[in-house]
Scaffold this motif. Structure first.
Motif, PDB file in Angstrom:
ATOM      1  N   ASN A 147       7.093   8.548   8.232  1.00 39.88           N
ATOM      2  CA  ASN A 147       6.891   9.451   7.118  1.00 39.88           C
ATOM      3  C   ASN A 147       6.800   8.299   6.235  1.00 39.88           C
ATOM      4  OD1 ASN A 147       8.539   7.219   7.802  1.00 39.88           O
ATOM      5  ND2 ASN A 147      10.787   7.428   7.224  1.00 39.88           N
ATOM      6  N   ASN A 148       5.962   7.185   6.072  1.00 41.02           N
ATOM      7  CA  ASN A 148       5.461   7.081   4.678  1.00 41.02           C
ATOM      8  C   ASN A 148       4.270   7.105   4.608  1.00 41.02           C
ATOM      9  OD1 ASN A 148       6.109   5.646   2.354  1.00 41.02           O
ATOM     10  ND2 ASN A 148       6.199   3.583   3.119  1.00 41.02           N
ATOM     11  N   LEU A 149       2.625   7.834   4.714  1.00 43.95           N
ATOM     12  CA  LEU A 149       1.760   7.975   4.641  1.00 43.95           C
ATOM     13  C   LEU A 149       1.360   7.893   3.349  1.00 43.95           C
ATOM     14  CD1 LEU A 149       1.126  10.442   7.666  1.00 43.95           C
ATOM     15  CD2 LEU A 149       1.064   7.692   7.697  1.00 43.95           C
TER      16      LEU A 149
ATOM     17  N   ASN B  70      -5.827   6.292   0.938  1.00 46.51           N
ATOM     18  CA  ASN B  70      -6.374   5.565  -0.150  1.00 46.51           C
ATOM     19  C   ASN B  70      -7.163   7.088   0.673  1.00 46.51           C
ATOM     20  OD1 ASN B  70      -7.677   5.095  -2.586  1.00 46.51           O
ATOM     21  ND2 ASN B  70      -9.013   3.602  -0.551  1.00 46.51           N
ATOM     22  N   ARG B  71      -6.899   8.161  -0.930  1.00 44.84           N
ATOM     23  CA  ARG B  71      -7.919   9.240  -0.809  1.00 44.84           C
ATOM     24  C   ARG B  71      -7.949   9.956  -0.165  1.00 44.84           C
ATOM     25  NH1 ARG B  71     -13.651   7.141  -4.275  1.00 44.84           N
ATOM     26  NH2 ARG B  71     -12.135   6.268  -6.272  1.00 44.84           N
ATOM     27  N   GLY B  72      -6.941   9.888   0.800  1.00 46.85           N
ATOM     28  CA  GLY B  72      -6.845  10.893   1.803  1.00 46.85           C
ATOM     29  C   GLY B  72      -6.978  10.360   3.211  1.00 46.85           C
ATOM     30  N   ASN B  73      -7.596   9.219   3.057  1.00 50.18           N
ATOM     31  CA  ASN B  73      -8.115   8.346   4.476  1.00 50.18           C
ATOM     32  C   ASN B  73      -6.972   7.054   4.708  1.00 50.18           C
ATOM     33  OD1 ASN B  73     -10.703   9.785   4.479  1.00 50.18           O
ATOM     34  ND2 ASN B  73     -11.204   8.964   3.040  1.00 50.18           N
ATOM     35  N   LEU B  74      -6.451   7.723   6.333  1.00 50.36           N
ATOM     36  CA  LEU B  74      -5.632   6.247   6.384  1.00 50.36           C
ATOM     37  C   LEU B  74      -6.373   5.087   6.280  1.00 50.36           C
ATOM     38  CD1 LEU B  74      -4.259   7.931   9.769  1.00 50.36           C
ATOM     39  CD2 LEU B  74      -3.125   7.753   7.230  1.00 50.36           C
TER      40      LEU B  74
END
Length: 516
Positions: free
Chosen positions: A364-366, A371-375
């Motif tokens: 719930n805190n992605l 970073n720029r859409g990448n985990l």
């Protein structure tokens, strides 16, 4: 203890083993159930108590072992054969037809000649007779759906007795009762015992075991780990249940409440059915205090929690958190506003069981771990390793699926995820349900620590021991309303009356009038 001379033979379970796939729920359990005695099966949720009794009642078939009554084998392929042998069971979730009367429920499943229930008029007479004998006070013509939970349970007991039960199994019977109803149930159990019936009382509540038991068998992880007597201390019983020493007391300094953080003003919430579940409720929770909402399950607590999270709409009234109106905010916004949420049903609402521990700790805190859409997988892994150590989560690896953990460790993951953010409010609904005593000790310490850090804490609990231990103040809820807000040292009899809808002033007057 009963002095009745009882003619019914001992019910003997020998080497009962029940497996569900790779899980052994009951592991070679041997047990004697003796008429004229109350036998408590004590153990944590998931220890195998209910599974064992479901085998006895014919709802499940054992993989190994045998059951005898006296020297006769019991071959119960289903509940009917078990009932014919004199075994009755009151389930944790009642098996009544709500739109039928008490008498009609008594007749269900009774063929002509069985238990003497040949007609509704016979059933009415039987209800009156048994009600008078055991002081159960049940109206045979009342609709079950109109009865409070405590009376519905009495109907279940009457139904078992009318069926000729000599061995009566009560599965977690106090879970939905007020303190007064619990006392009344204890009196009924003693009366049935003194008449020569065998009572099996399944529970995880130590206080009740000590109050009513003649014999105590402790089950842990599907095995009998010991026998105890009622004079054993609660600490000793808890240690047997868990397998190590535990502290049953919550150690906390006096609260130092600060400014209001959560403010509910005239909040009304409808249940999904359309019925009003929360009715014009106002409540304030300050930073640095724990407010516990107490009450029997089903009085609007679930709907209140879901409305605060944002999954149920608030029909009337306002909710503010640190001065920000979150009345109509969806869950994503309430979480960003500083709400930490521990749901009532962790399996349904608290985590994704197939995901790893590491994934569930950030689910719930992605944004913080992207970073720029990448985990950022390295950050997710580092967070998991830190939280596992901090919250003493027992696991072989942070990559293990959450479903592989025990209930207590699953709840630690949920709490660790919520407390890893800066919170204004921690909202925890039944925070220790289905959790072992050792994990309860840890979870309570962390909740108190969050209070001491200045967070407002709102707990919803049906466990009176938890209410009394954690609360800085207790808000008693009945039929969607706050009946009163009282200190944690309020006598149990007063809390019980309030949980039944009596005002604090009238509850105090009633207690003083009874001479307690």
């Amino acid at each position: 203890m009963s002095t009745t001379t009882h003619s019914a033979p001992v019910l003997h379970l020998e080497g009962i083993t029940k497996r569900f796939g790779s899980l052994t729920a009951n592991d070679s359990i041997t047990l004697d159930i003796t008429p004229g005695r109350i036998h408590c099966l004590l153990g944590e949720n998931g220890a195998g108590k209910s599974t064992l009794m479901n085998v006895l009642f014919g709802l499940l078939e054992a993989d190994e072992g045998r059951i005898t009554i006296g020297d006769q084998p019991l071959l119960a392929k289903g509940p009917k054969e078990a009932m014919d042998a004199g075994i009755g069971m009151v389930h944790q979730h009642f098996m009544l037809i709500p739109v039928f009367t008490v008498a009609e429920n008594m007749v269900l499943g009774s063929e002509p000649g069985r238990a003497g229930l040949l007609s509704i008029s016979d059933a009415r007479a039987r209800v009156r007779e048994l009600s008078e004998r055991y002081k159960l006070d049940v109206d045979p013509d009342a609709l079950v759906e109109d009865l409070p939970v405590g009376l519905q349970q009495r109907v279940e007991i009457l139904k078992a007795l009318a069926g000729g039960a000599r061995y009566l199994i009560l599965d977690e019977p106090t879970a939905v009762l007020t303190p007064q109803e619990i006392d009344e149930l204890m009196a009924v159990m003693r009366a049935l015992r003194d008449e020569g019936r065998a009572i099996v009382f399944i529970t995880h509540k130590l206080r009740e075991v000590k109050e009513v038991a003649d014999d105590i068998t402790v089950i842990r992880r599907g095995k009998v780990v010991g026998q105890a007597t009622p004079d054993a201390s609660e600490t000793e019983l808890a240690s047997m249940m868990v397998g190590r020493d535990v502290s049953l007391q919550v150690s906390k300094a006096p609260a130092r409440p600060g400014e209001p953080r959560l403010v509910l003003d005239g909040v009304t919430v409808a249940a999904p059915s359309g019925a009003v579940a929360v009715d014009d409720l106002s409540l304030t929770v300050r930073g640095g205090e724990i407010v516990v909402i107490a009450g029997v399950q089903g009085n609007g607590q679930t709907e209140l929690a879901e409305a605060l999270l944002g999954t149920l709409p608030v029909a009337i009234g306002t909710v503010t958190l640190d001065g920000v109106d979150i009345t109509d905010a969806p869950p994503a916004e309430t979480l960003r506003a500083g709400l930490g949420y521990v749901p009532e049903d962790r399996r349904r609402d608290g985590f994704v069981g197939e995901f790893s521990i590491a994934q569930n700790l950030v689910i719930n805190n992605l944004r913080e771990f992207a970073n720029r859409g990448n985990l950022r997988l390295d950050a997710i892994e580092a967070n998991a390793i830190e939280r596992i150590e901090e919250f003493d989560i027992r696991t072989s690896s942070h990559t293990a699926p959450l479903n592989s953990l025990s209930g207590g460790n699953q709840q630690k993951v949920v709490l660790a995820r919520e407390l890893s953010r800066d919170l204004s409010l921690l909202l925890a609904n039944q925070p220790t349900r289905g959790v072992d005593v050792g994990a309860i000790e840890f979870l309570h310490k962390r909740i108190v620590a969050e209070r001491d850090a200045g967070t407002a804490v709102l707990i919803i609990s049906t466990e009176l021991e938890e209410v009394e231990s954690l609360a800085d103040s207790i808000a008693v809820m009945y039929r969607g309303r706050i009946v009163g807000i009282v200190p944690p040292d309020t006598p149990r009899e007063v809390l019980g009356l309030m949980m039944a809808g009596v005002s604090y002033e009238d509850a105090i007057a009633g207690r003083e009038g009874s001479g307690e």
